[in-house]
Every structure is written in C-alpha cells, then in structure tokens.
Scaffold this active site. Structure first.
Site: not given
Ligand code: NAD
Length: 477
Positions: A280, A246, A171
């Site tokens: 990130c 992550e 997803k």
């Molecule tokens: P997010 O957590 O809002 O979304 C990430 C994914 O999770 C999306 O596909 C979203 O649709 C899904 N999601 C949202 N709510 C959910 C739920 N209740 N259950 C399951 N899935 C759900 O994050 P974002 O704003 O899209 O991304 C930014 C964040 O991601 C930042 O905090 C960044 O640091 C982190 N990030 C971490 C890494 C890493 O490798 N550690 C890499 C990239 C981004």
C-alpha cells in the site's frame, strides 16, 4: 490434502465448505481452507463477548506477557511460517522472514505499550470536584486483513486490540489464510483464554455485514481497498459502528536535483519493488527534477537489471509473482496504456511465459500525467517516472491524488526537506528512506487512504475509549 481449520472459541473447527489456496508462482493448490457461514461469525462474536470481561480485567502486564509468548512462538517457527507466506502470497522467502520479524516486533511493542495506556487526573476548576480521565477497552473487535502482507497486517490489528483488553475475531484474506492459521496456532500455544482470539474465514461480504450489524462487535478494523472501505463506511452509518480504515495508496516520490543519487536509487528500489510492488506504500508515481532526471533514470534502469524475478522459494529472488491473473492483467494494462500515451519503456513490461503471474521489474520514463499508472494504484513492480521543474510543481504533482497514505522525498538539502514534508498530504513520509514503517510510530493515511492510525501509541488508542469521571466530594474542598 488436510483441510486447515478455523480457530473458534479455543477449538480447531473444520467445515464441509472449503476453498483451495493457490501458489501464485505455480498455480498449484498448496492448501485447503475451511469456510464458515454468517451464523458462525455471529457465534464467534458471542464467544468473544463472553470472553471479554475476564480478558479486560487482567492487568495490562499479564496481557502483555501473553503477547510476548505469541511472539516467542512466531520467532521459533520463523522458517516454517515464512515458507507458508511465500507459498500462498509469492513473496521471496527473505521478505517473508522480514514480515515475521516485523510481526514479532509489533507484538512485543504492544505487549509493553499496554502498560502505558495511561489516563490522567485533571486539575479541578470548582471546589469540591475532582476529575479522572480513564482509558477503557472498546470491546469486541472485528478485524479484516488483506493478502499482500498476510501476517503483519493482521498482527497490526490483533496485537493492539488484545493489548488494550479487547477480544478479536480475525478474518484474513481468502487468498492467504494459511499463515493466519499458523498465527492462530501460536496464539493457542501461548495459552490465551478461549474466545479471546478467533480466526474465521467466511464469505467476505457476510463477515462485513455481520460485524456491522451485530451489536456485540464494538469496532471494525479493516485493511484493504478504498472501494471496500467505502462499503464499510456506508454500512457503519446504520449502527454508528467505529471504524479504523487502512485503505489504498498511490505514493508519490519526489527526487530533487540535490539528492544523493546512489542513496536515492536504493531507496526507490526498495520503495517500489519490495513485495513485488504490492504494498500500500509502494512508490507509484516517481517525479524527478529536471537537473538529475537523466542520471536518475539511467541509474535506476541499471539497478533494476540486477533484480532477480522468480519463485520466491528459490534463493536470491528479489521479485516474486503477482497475486493472481487479475493483478497481472491490471499491471500489463497500465504499462500498455502508458506506452500508448507516449511513455518510454526501459525495462520489463511483458508478463513472463509459463505458469505463475510474473511481471519482471518494469521502468517507464516520461509517463504523462493522465496515464492510468499515474492516476491509479498499480500494485505491481512498475516504476512510472515523470519529470518536474520547480519545488512547487513537484509538491503539487505529489498532492494531486485522492490518496494520501505515504510519500517519499529524496534531497540532501535540510531546508527543502522540511519545507516539502510539511506540505505533503500523506500520513507517512520517507525522507531519504524507502522503508518508513516501524512499530513505534503511527501509520495510516489522509484523504481517501483511510481513517485512524495503526502502530505507535496511536495504534493502541484505536482500541481504547476515553471516559471522564467527574467526582463531587462531600467535604466541598
Ligand atoms: P480488498 O479490499 O479486496 O480486500 C481486503 C480484505 O477485505 C480481504 O480480507 C477481503 O476478503 C475483505 N473484503 C472484501 N470485500 C469485503 C466486504 N464487502 N466486506 C468486508 N470485507 C471485505 O483489498 P485487497 O485487494 O485484498 O488488498 C489490496 C488493497 O489493500 C490495496 O488497495 C492496498 O493499497 C490496500 N492496502 C492498504 C494498506 C494500508 O495499511 N493502508 C495495507 C495493505 C493493503
């Protein structure tokens, strides 16, 4: 505008429910994506489960050959898919091409690493016994990826899972599904058996809930915010579902008096402004030792003045738009908060007028420790700088966060470098290096930045179970 399809059990499926995909540089609709419901997620897991026995039974070399074919497809379509990434994510085209190159490299790394998922034979302790340690695929994987690196962070999950023998249901983020569709086309063209890779978009909470509850989903691999990571951890308690997480970062940078100034500025520029700061591992808190502080700040401001901000489709851009209004509002709020608390604004700081969510590269100096941009992940092109005196103070500042994904150290002194990297609480450290991620080394966080590692041999291990087979021999030898 044609509705983009989900890729389910080897078929392209459009749905009556759709959502628009927007270009963050212009606000224009650039695509329409099909959106399924929770029942369809369950069906995808059923189909993945059906595909599992044959996929895991294939020799690892054959699975690797499929991955190489996907990589070939991606490589051939680089310009077209890079354009899609830029359209839906906003990053400059050159960086989108870099993301594809890294995705190709991940696929090829895991294509080969599959052949090295060795078990071992352990010397027996008792006559008449033998011991094997086997590695087996964990089973069907549910993968959830974010919008900031919409292709490579999905590939970082899909490639090792497939290599290990696990079917995957992916997803992507709702903001950036179009490059995931292009990736699914590459998978389709590579001839993978149906059900081995599927692409679904459905309401995020429903996907998470189904992956957590459905016993056919044996593992969830997630990249995104720490907030959603915590929800998944809570949900996994019910079924003891294995998770790889992550999560967020808030990377510190330590610049010591003995750093090479020119090299450090280039390293910080890339660690901070690549991907418009929406990485990130983006440098979030830049701590600079007193003896080099003024020279570093002046050199960084001068270099920032050379960066070009604009629509990523135009040639020569370094910084694109933020993903949406909320991302822009958060960045501007962090800048205003820092200035209100006494920081000096030396570049940028105001959203650009007109359409799109642009914040030009921003530099803040003498930022107090309690300012929001020193406490939270800003996820924007905002360089927040503060001064420190001693090595011990610098290390304490760097470690003073609930996050521990990455950190950067700039020094030319080998003794200091080793002392500092040993003490930093981070999963990935760039030592005089602004781009520390590579296919062949583990990537992941400590503290609240996550569980587990992607990439490297650890990235494959995340999708393998370890099984001990104890054999009793009738001969008793
Ligand atoms: P997010 O957590 O809002 O979304 C990430 C994914 O999770 C999306 O596909 C979203 O649709 C899904 N999601 C949202 N709510 C959910 C739920 N209740 N259950 C399951 N899935 C759900 O994050 P974002 O704003 O899209 O991304 C930014 C964040 O991601 C930042 O905090 C960044 O640091 C982190 N990030 C971490 C890494 C890493 O490798 N550690 C890499 C990239 C981004």
């Amino acid at each position: 505008m044609q509705t983009s399809a989900l890729y389910l059990n080897g078929e392209w499926v459009t749905t009556s429910t759709t959502r628009p995909v927007l270009n963050p540089a212009t606000g224009e609709v650039v695509g329409t994506m099909s959106v399924a419901d929770r029942a369809r997620v369950a069906q995808a897991l059923d189909d993945a489960h059906a595909a599992y026995p044959a996929w895991r039974a294939l020799p690892a070399k054959s699975r690797g050959q499929y991955l190489h074919r996907i990589a070939d497809q991606l490589e051939q379509r680089t310009d077209e898919i890079a354009r899609l990434i830029t359209l839906e994510n906003g990053k400059p085209m050159g960086q989108a091409k870099g993301e594809i190159a890294m995705s190709v490299d991940h696929l090829r790394w895991f294509a080969e690493e599959a052949r090295r998922s060795y078990g071992r034979v352990v010397p027996h302790q008792v006559d008449g016994k033998r011991h094997l340690v086997l590695k087996s695929p964990i089973g069907v994987v549910g993968a959830i990826s974010p919008w900031n690196f919409p292709l490579v962070l999905a590939v970082r999950k899909v490639a090792p899972a497939l290599a290990a023998g696990c079917p995957v249901v992916l997803k992507p983020a709702a903001q950036t599904p179009l490059c995931a569709v292009a990736f699914a086309e590459c998978v389709h063209a590579a001839g993978l058996p149906k059900g081995v890779f599927q692409l679904i978009l459905a309401p995020a909470a429903d996907v998470g809930a189904e992956f957590l509850a459905n016993p056919k989903c044996r593992k969830i691999t997630f990249t995104g915010s720490t907030e959603v990571g915590r929800l998944l951890i809570a949900g996994a308690a019910e079924t003891v579902k294995p998770l790889s997480l992550e999560l967020g970062g808030q990377a510190p940078v330590l610049v010591f008096d003995d750093a090479d100034l020119a090299r450090t500025v280039e390293g910080v520029i890339i660690a901070k402004f690549r991907n418009t700061g929406q990485s990130c591992i983006a440098a979030n808190r830049i701590y600079v030792q007193a003896g080099i502080y003024d020279r570093f700040v002046a050199a960084l401001v001068e270099r920032v003045g050379q960066l070009k901000t604009g629509n990523g489709l135009e040639p020569g851009m370094d910084v694109g738009p933020l993903i949406d209004q909320a991302g822009l509002d958060k960045a501007v709020a962090h800048v205003r908060d820092a200035v209100a608390q006494g920081a000096r604004l030396l570049a940028g700081g105001e959203a650009l007028p007109g359409s799109g969510y642009f914040l030009p590269p921003t530099v803040l100096a003498e930022v107090p420790a309690h300012a929001l941009c020193m406490q939270e992940e800003t996820f924007a092109p905002v360089a927040a700088i503060a001064k420190f005196s001693t090595e011990a103070e610098g290390i304490a500042l760097a470690n003073g966060s609930i996050f521990g994904l990455s950190a950067y150290v700039f020094t030319e002194n080998l003794d200091r470098a080793l002392r500092v990297v040993e003490q930093l609480e981070a999963g990935t450290i760039g030592l005089n290096d602004g781009v520390p991620t590579t296919s062949n080394c583990p990537f992941g966080g400590v503290k609240q930045s996550g569980w587990g590692r992607e990439l490297g041999s650890e990235g494959l291990d995340a999708f393998l179970e370890t099984k001990h087979v104890s054999i009793s021999l009738s001969s008793g030898l």
